[in-house]
Design an enzyme around this catalytic site. Structure first.
Site: not given
Ligand code: COA
Length: 162
Positions: A129, A42, A18, A91
């Protein structure tokens, strides 16, 4: 006009992957707001307050990075922050489908923002994560993957569970 990008996610916990995206983002945008989503299905290990404080600690020496939480739609938060873009990391190919869906949905919800995808350094492409949480829970060394503050917090979390 300042070019602000929102970097949204769950960050449970934040990793070097990140941070790599944030650093790359800073070469394009004037400022990055790391946005912790409150409305997530989550089940998280760290509370929102813990994640906020951890991220604040690890970005404290980086200029032009803010950390906030948001609830509701990402595009509405981005609008309130006067952002021009949503920043996401790609990624590997398997990220693409989900990211593509989200970016297009966000575009349907608001035409005001572009989603910008950046690729982390290849040494972080396998990171997420959940894998970090699992390694820490089983007593593995996470120091190559997360900042020292996060390693410490993980150790504390899993020690106090025992
Ligand atoms: N390095 C390491 N890990 C990474 C990474 C990076 N560069 N980029 C993503 N990841 C990992 C995260 O750690 C996470 O791992 P996990 O699932 O094992 O915990 C996974 O990849 C993806 O998670 P993250 O990037 O945190 O995205 P998310 O899917 O949890 O979050 C939101 C998505 C919050 C951005 C999205 O749901 C959102 O915008 N929600 C708000 C409501 C909304 O507007 N909804 C409509 C949108 S379509």
């Amino acid at each position: 006009m300042k070019r602000i990008a929102i970097y949204p996610g769950t960050f449970d916990p934040i990793t070097y992957g990140h941070l790599d995206i944030i650093k790359r983002g800073l070469t394009i945008f004037d400022s990055i707001t790391v946005a912790i989503a409150l409305d997530t299905p989550k089940q998280t290990l760290f509370s929102v307050e813990e994640r906020l404080s951890l991220i604040q600690k690890v970005v404290r020496r980086m200029k032009n990075v803010e950390v906030k939480t948001f609830s509701g739609l990402l595009v509405q938060f981005a609008k309130r922050q006067h952002a021009c873009a949503i920043l996401r990391g790609l990624r590997e190919v398997s990220d693409f489908e989900y990211e593509f869906q989200m970016a297009l949905m966000n575009r349907r919800l608001s035409k005001r923002f572009e989603t910008v995808f950046l690729m982390p350094n290849e040494k972080y492409t396998f990171l997420n994560s959940s894998i970090i949480r699992q390694v820490a829970q089983l007593g593995g060394d996470t120091s190559d993957f997360v900042p020292p503050e996060v390693t410490k917090a993980l150790q504390y979390k899993f020690q106090s569970e025992k």
